[in-house]
Design a protein around this motif. Structure first.
Motif, short mmCIF file in Angstrom:
data_model
loop_
_atom_site.label_atom_id
_atom_site.label_comp_id
_atom_site.label_asym_id
_atom_site.label_seq_id
_atom_site.Cartn_x
_atom_site.Cartn_y
_atom_site.Cartn_z
N VAL A 62 0.76 -1.11 -0.01
CA VAL A 62 0.07 -0.02 -0.13
C VAL A 62 0.96 1.29 -0.06
CG1 VAL A 62 -1.63 1.35 1.26
CG2 VAL A 62 -1.87 -1.28 1.04
N LEU A 63 0.69 2.03 -1.20
CA LEU A 63 1.37 3.33 -1.29
C LEU A 63 0.70 4.12 -0.42
CD1 LEU A 63 4.28 4.50 -2.37
CD2 LEU A 63 2.74 4.95 -4.35
N SER A 64 -0.54 4.45 -0.79
CA SER A 64 -1.32 5.47 0.04
C SER A 64 -2.71 4.90 -0.01
CB SER A 64 -1.20 6.90 -0.95
OG SER A 64 -2.07 7.86 -0.33
N TYR A 65 -3.58 5.26 0.78
CA TYR A 65 -5.02 4.95 0.71
C TYR A 65 -5.96 6.16 1.61
CZ TYR A 65 -4.43 3.95 5.78
OH TYR A 65 -4.24 4.28 7.34
N THR A 66 -7.16 5.85 1.04
CA THR A 66 -8.28 6.63 1.99
C THR A 66 -9.21 5.68 2.40
OG1 THR A 66 -9.57 8.62 1.76
CG2 THR A 66 -9.60 7.11 -0.28
N VAL A 67 -9.95 5.87 3.39
CA VAL A 67 -11.20 5.25 3.63
C VAL A 67 -12.52 6.04 3.34
CG1 VAL A 67 -12.40 4.11 5.54
CG2 VAL A 67 -9.90 4.27 5.61
N ASN A 68 -13.41 5.34 2.52
CA ASN A 68 -14.49 5.95 2.04
C ASN A 68 -15.60 5.53 3.11
OD1 ASN A 68 -16.05 7.45 0.02
ND2 ASN A 68 -17.14 5.68 -0.39
N ILE A 100 -9.11 -5.36 0.81
CA ILE A 100 -10.10 -6.13 1.30
C ILE A 100 -9.49 -7.05 2.64
CG2 ILE A 100 -11.69 -5.76 -0.36
CD1 ILE A 100 -10.95 -8.79 -1.14
N GLY A 101 -10.28 -7.76 3.55
CA GLY A 101 -9.82 -8.78 4.10
C GLY A 101 -9.23 -8.36 5.55
N LEU A 102 -9.30 -7.11 5.88
CA LEU A 102 -8.95 -6.87 7.29
C LEU A 102 -9.90 -5.50 7.75
CD1 LEU A 102 -5.63 -5.01 7.42
CD2 LEU A 102 -6.70 -5.42 5.44
N PRO A 103 -10.08 -5.12 8.57
CA PRO A 103 -10.89 -3.95 9.30
C PRO A 103 -10.10 -2.72 8.49
CG PRO A 103 -10.48 -5.34 11.04
CD PRO A 103 -9.58 -5.98 10.07
N HIS A 104 -10.83 -1.83 8.22
CA HIS A 104 -10.25 -0.57 7.50
C HIS A 104 -9.41 0.13 8.31
CE1 HIS A 104 -13.70 1.20 9.73
NE2 HIS A 104 -12.98 2.33 9.64
N ASP A 105 -9.57 -0.06 9.82
CA ASP A 105 -8.68 0.88 10.49
C ASP A 105 -7.23 -0.01 10.72
OD1 ASP A 105 -9.42 -1.11 11.99
OD2 ASP A 105 -10.10 0.17 13.78
#
Length: 136
Positions: A62-68, A100-105
């Motif tokens: 993961v280089l960068s991410y956001t939670v929608n 996917i496959g784990l909680p967003h936090d």
């Protein structure tokens, strides 16, 4: 999760349908020996037409991410993670996908991930899940 599916064209079919055989297919330029994404008929680096889809490892970070948290469609599960994944096959080879496959936090920059495919009709969406054996 409800998803809007991409239009599969001759140019993008290998990418969207490679999951049928469990392979993440990315464009490769034989002239300059570079991978590139998104799919295109011409290499964006050298302009060569000598390009074709080839399988990559499907591993990256993961280089960068956001939670929608917005439900853009009525059946859309939320929250979900939208991430830029840098593939291990070449520095700078990146794609936008979901983790996917784990909680967003628990998603974080640098998280080692592996492609998994989610089939919808004739499309196999490349999504990314934590690599097995990875400490979160």
């Amino acid at each position: 999760m409800a998803r809007k599916l991409p239009l599969v064209t001759a140019e993008t079919a290998a990418f969207w349908q490679g999951g049928r055989s469990g392979q993440l297919m990315v464009q490769y330029c034989d002239a300059c020996n570079q991978w590139f994404h998104p799919p295109a008929p011409v290499c964006p680096r050298c302009g060569s037409l000598d390009v074709a889809p080839k399988p990559v490892s499907g591993r990256g970070r993961v280089l960068s991410y956001t939670v929608n948290h917005q439900a853009w469609l009525p059946d859309l599960d939320k929250p979900y993670v939208i991430a830029i994944i840098e593939l291990d096959d070449q520095p700078g080879l990146r794609m936008l996908s979901n983790v996917i496959g784990l909680p967003h936090d628990q998603v974080h920059i640098g998280l080692p991930v592996q492609v998994v495919f989610e089939q919808h009709e004739d499309v196999w969406l490349p999504l990314f899940a934590p690599r097995k054996g990875t400490d979160l």
